[in-house]
Design a protein around this motif. Structure first.
Motif, PDB file in Angstrom:
ATOM      1  N   TYR A  27       0.828  -1.205   0.000  1.00 63.28           N
ATOM      2  CA  TYR A  27       0.000   0.000   0.000  1.00 63.28           C
ATOM      3  C   TYR A  27       0.861   1.254   0.000  1.00 63.28           C
ATOM      4  CZ  TYR A  27      -3.631   3.257   1.618  1.00 63.28           C
ATOM      5  OH  TYR A  27      -4.498   4.320   1.747  1.00 63.28           O
ATOM      6  N   ASN A  28       1.798   1.324   0.936  1.00 63.32           N
ATOM      7  CA  ASN A  28       2.642   2.514   1.033  1.00 63.32           C
ATOM      8  C   ASN A  28       3.678   2.569  -0.090  1.00 63.32           C
ATOM      9  OD1 ASN A  28       2.012   4.026   3.687  1.00 63.32           O
ATOM     10  ND2 ASN A  28       2.040   1.882   4.296  1.00 63.32           N
ATOM     11  N   GLY A  29       4.106   1.408  -0.576  1.00 63.88           N
ATOM     12  CA  GLY A  29       5.036   1.396  -1.697  1.00 63.88           C
ATOM     13  C   GLY A  29       4.409   1.964  -2.951  1.00 63.88           C
ATOM     14  N   LEU A  30       3.173   1.555  -3.231  1.00 65.53           N
ATOM     15  CA  LEU A  30       2.484   2.068  -4.413  1.00 65.53           C
ATOM     16  C   LEU A  30       2.179   3.549  -4.259  1.00 65.53           C
ATOM     17  CD1 LEU A  30       1.236   1.281  -7.134  1.00 65.53           C
ATOM     18  CD2 LEU A  30      -0.882   0.756  -5.933  1.00 65.53           C
ATOM     19  N   LEU A  31       1.775   3.946  -3.064  1.00 68.04           N
ATOM     20  CA  LEU A  31       1.480   5.355  -2.813  1.00 68.04           C
ATOM     21  C   LEU A  31       2.745   6.203  -2.919  1.00 68.04           C
ATOM     22  CD1 LEU A  31      -0.788   7.319  -2.017  1.00 68.04           C
ATOM     23  CD2 LEU A  31      -0.167   6.926   0.368  1.00 68.04           C
ATOM     24  N   ALA A  32       3.862   5.698  -2.389  1.00 68.29           N
ATOM     25  CA  ALA A  32       5.127   6.431  -2.473  1.00 68.29           C
ATOM     26  C   ALA A  32       5.606   6.543  -3.913  1.00 68.29           C
ATOM     27  CB  ALA A  32       6.185   5.731  -1.614  1.00 68.29           C
ATOM     28  N   PHE A  34       3.739   6.778  -6.659  1.00 66.48           N
ATOM     29  CA  PHE A  34       2.984   7.855  -7.289  1.00 66.48           C
ATOM     30  C   PHE A  34       3.415   9.215  -6.752  1.00 66.48           C
ATOM     31  CE2 PHE A  34       0.088   4.480  -8.596  1.00 66.48           C
ATOM     32  CZ  PHE A  34      -0.373   4.939  -9.813  1.00 66.48           C
ATOM     33  N   GLY A  35       3.604   9.287  -5.426  1.00 66.75           N
ATOM     34  CA  GLY A  35       3.964  10.556  -4.813  1.00 66.75           C
ATOM     35  C   GLY A  35       5.326  11.063  -5.257  1.00 66.75           C
ATOM     36  N   LEU A  36       6.321  10.177  -5.272  1.00 63.40           N
ATOM     37  CA  LEU A  36       7.671  10.588  -5.675  1.00 63.40           C
ATOM     38  C   LEU A  36       7.723  10.925  -7.161  1.00 63.40           C
ATOM     39  CD1 LEU A  36       9.811   8.036  -3.633  1.00 63.40           C
ATOM     40  CD2 LEU A  36       9.465  10.472  -3.167  1.00 63.40           C
ATOM     41  N   PHE A  37       6.972  10.184  -7.960  1.00 60.11           N
ATOM     42  CA  PHE A  37       6.937  10.499  -9.391  1.00 60.11           C
ATOM     43  C   PHE A  37       6.306  11.869  -9.624  1.00 60.11           C
ATOM     44  CE2 PHE A  37       4.612  10.511 -13.435  1.00 60.11           C
ATOM     45  CZ  PHE A  37       5.673  10.321 -14.320  1.00 60.11           C
ATOM     46  N   ALA A  38       5.201  12.148  -8.901  1.00 61.35           N
ATOM     47  CA  ALA A  38       4.563  13.462  -9.028  1.00 61.35           C
ATOM     48  C   ALA A  38       5.484  14.559  -8.507  1.00 61.35           C
ATOM     49  CB  ALA A  38       3.239  13.462  -8.258  1.00 61.35           C
ATOM     50  N   PHE A  39       6.226  14.274  -7.439  1.00 59.23           N
ATOM     51  CA  PHE A  39       7.170  15.243  -6.881  1.00 59.23           C
ATOM     52  C   PHE A  39       8.274  15.543  -7.896  1.00 59.23           C
ATOM     53  CE2 PHE A  39       7.970  17.260  -2.853  1.00 59.23           C
ATOM     54  CZ  PHE A  39       9.305  17.661  -2.942  1.00 59.23           C
ATOM     55  N   ILE A  64      -2.957  14.756  -6.121  1.00 61.09           N
ATOM     56  CA  ILE A  64      -2.624  13.473  -6.741  1.00 61.09           C
ATOM     57  C   ILE A  64      -2.442  12.395  -5.677  1.00 61.09           C
ATOM     58  CG2 ILE A  64      -0.848  12.234  -8.041  1.00 61.09           C
ATOM     59  CD1 ILE A  64      -0.377  14.814  -9.621  1.00 61.09           C
ATOM     60  N   ILE A  65      -1.673  12.707  -4.634  1.00 53.06           N
ATOM     61  CA  ILE A  65      -1.423  11.722  -3.582  1.00 53.06           C
ATOM     62  C   ILE A  65      -2.722  11.359  -2.867  1.00 53.06           C
ATOM     63  CG2 ILE A  65      -0.208  11.315  -1.404  1.00 53.06           C
ATOM     64  CD1 ILE A  65       2.030  13.083  -2.390  1.00 53.06           C
ATOM     65  N   ALA A  66      -3.547  12.378  -2.568  1.00 57.11           N
ATOM     66  CA  ALA A  66      -4.813  12.120  -1.884  1.00 57.11           C
ATOM     67  C   ALA A  66      -5.744  11.275  -2.749  1.00 57.11           C
ATOM     68  CB  ALA A  66      -5.481  13.442  -1.524  1.00 57.11           C
ATOM     69  N   ALA A  67      -5.799  11.557  -4.037  1.00 56.18           N
ATOM     70  CA  ALA A  67      -6.676  10.800  -4.935  1.00 56.18           C
ATOM     71  C   ALA A  67      -6.213   9.354  -5.062  1.00 56.18           C
ATOM     72  CB  ALA A  67      -6.718  11.469  -6.309  1.00 56.18           C
ATOM     73  N   ILE A 129       4.232   9.959   3.813  1.00 53.55           N
ATOM     74  CA  ILE A 129       4.231  10.201   2.366  1.00 53.55           C
ATOM     75  C   ILE A 129       3.407  11.448   2.052  1.00 53.55           C
ATOM     76  CG2 ILE A 129       3.635   9.224   0.121  1.00 53.55           C
ATOM     77  CD1 ILE A 129       3.996   6.464   1.373  1.00 53.55           C
ATOM     78  N   ILE A 130       2.240  11.556   2.668  1.00 59.79           N
ATOM     79  CA  ILE A 130       1.412  12.736   2.442  1.00 59.79           C
ATOM     80  C   ILE A 130       2.105  13.987   2.970  1.00 59.79           C
ATOM     81  CG2 ILE A 130      -0.842  13.782   2.902  1.00 59.79           C
ATOM     82  CD1 ILE A 130      -2.014  11.052   3.147  1.00 59.79           C
ATOM     83  N   SER A 131       2.907  13.816   4.019  1.00 61.44           N
ATOM     84  CA  SER A 131       3.587  14.966   4.632  1.00 61.44           C
ATOM     85  C   SER A 131       4.675  15.549   3.740  1.00 61.44           C
ATOM     86  CB  SER A 131       4.184  14.561   5.978  1.00 61.44           C
ATOM     87  OG  SER A 131       3.167  14.156   6.877  1.00 61.44           O
TER      88      SER A 131
END
Length: 304
Positions: A27-32, A34-39, A64-67, A129-131
């Motif tokens: 869960y956190n790997g997939l979220l991270a 997306f987040g790092l790619f968007a960053f 993006i991260i929230a969605a 990740i959201i932080s």
């Protein structure tokens, strides 16, 4: 503190298996990812090829991260709850559970609470990740709390639907398919209903147009637009729109395709959250009725 025995048992079994750890990791790997790619796309790529960095895009990064996290919640909760009761029935342990001192409502609440606890654990584990957006600014701590509340409300809402179908069907496969089907109807089916109403009204208006009619008002779904209040994706969209300051897009959409009041438009998130909470209570109530073993005895007595 008196803890629901079913919740206590499910929680102990769940946290002691490697499955929970793998779910948190995935869960956190997939979220991270997306987040790092968007960053990277927002800052590194923009500064390298654009020559400037637009710090206002940090709000888009948060959206993006929230969605993505909200989408993972919608995808994960049905899998956690659809087999909660039907799984006990398939293992032939449900009858033993119902012969205990626990009421059907306590069993339902215990199963739901154990599934929701995993989602809450996933939500709080994703806070680092959201932080990421806090390192730039633009998102307040209150916004983060509001997002956590959305995750919990949505998890209870979808989880109650999963529990209901798990009580309704004897097989986990049927319960899982039905839960995902209901989720698909809530997220996409409601938009199709609005689109179908608009199309039918447009066809009816076109048939009534005469040669002297040069201007025809674009049809809308009227008060049927309020059906989107049960759509969890629309609730998430309204929250993000309000937080990043683009709430006018929500208002434009509602006014173009339906009829609403200013109060509903400005409080869409809270109204939809309240309605979904009431629907959750209704699903939980009917789940306990379906699980009640005395229901069949009462039915046979009435026949006699």
């Amino acid at each position: 503190m008196k803890i629901n025995p079913v919740y206590k048992k499910e929680l102990r079994i769940g946290v002691r298996t490697i499955k929970t750890a793998l779910i948190i990791l995935g869960y956190n790997g997939l979220l991270a990812l997306f987040g790092l790619f968007a960053f990277y796309a927002t800052f590194e790529y923009g500064s390298r090829y654009g020559g400037t960095v637009n710090y206002a895009k940090v709000l888009e990064l948060y959206a993006i991260i929230a969605a993505v996290e909200f989408g993972l919640v919608l995808f994960t909760v049905p899998a956690l709850t659809a087999g909660s009761i039907s799984g006990e029935r398939e293992k032939q342990t449900l009858d033993i559970l119902l012969t205990s001192k626990l009421t059907p409502m306590q069993v339902i609440l215990g199963k739901l609470a154990s599934s929701i606890s995993i989602m809450i654990l996933l939500a709080f584990s994703s806070l680092p990740i959201i932080s990421l957006v806090f390192s730039i600014g633009g998102v307040t701590f209150l916004d983060l709390l509001e997002f956590m509340a959305l995750i919990i409300i949505t998890a209870i809402y979808i989880g109650s639907i999963g529990i209901f179908f798990s009580c309704l069907f004897k097989k986990t496969t049927a319960a899982t398919v039905s839960t995902y089907g209901a989720l698909l109807f809530l997220t996409l089916g409601t938009f199709f209903i609005i689109a179908a109403i608009v199309i039918l009204k447009d066809m009816k208006a076109a048939a009534l147009v005469t040669q002297t009619d040069y201007i025809r008002k674009s049809p809308d779904a009227g008060y049927w637009i309020l059906i989107l209040l049960v759509n969890p994706a629309m609730t998430c969209f309204s929250m993000i729109e309000n937080q990043i300051g683009t709430g006018s897009r929500l208002v434009t959409f509602l006014r173009e395709f339906g009829v609403t009041s200013d109060w509903i438009e400005s409080n869409w998130f809270f109204i939809s959250a309240a309605i979904q909470g009431v629907l959750s209570l209704i699903f939980i109530y009917f789940s306990s009725r379906l699980l009640n073993p005395l229901k069949e005895k009462r039915r046979f007595k009435k026949k006699d």
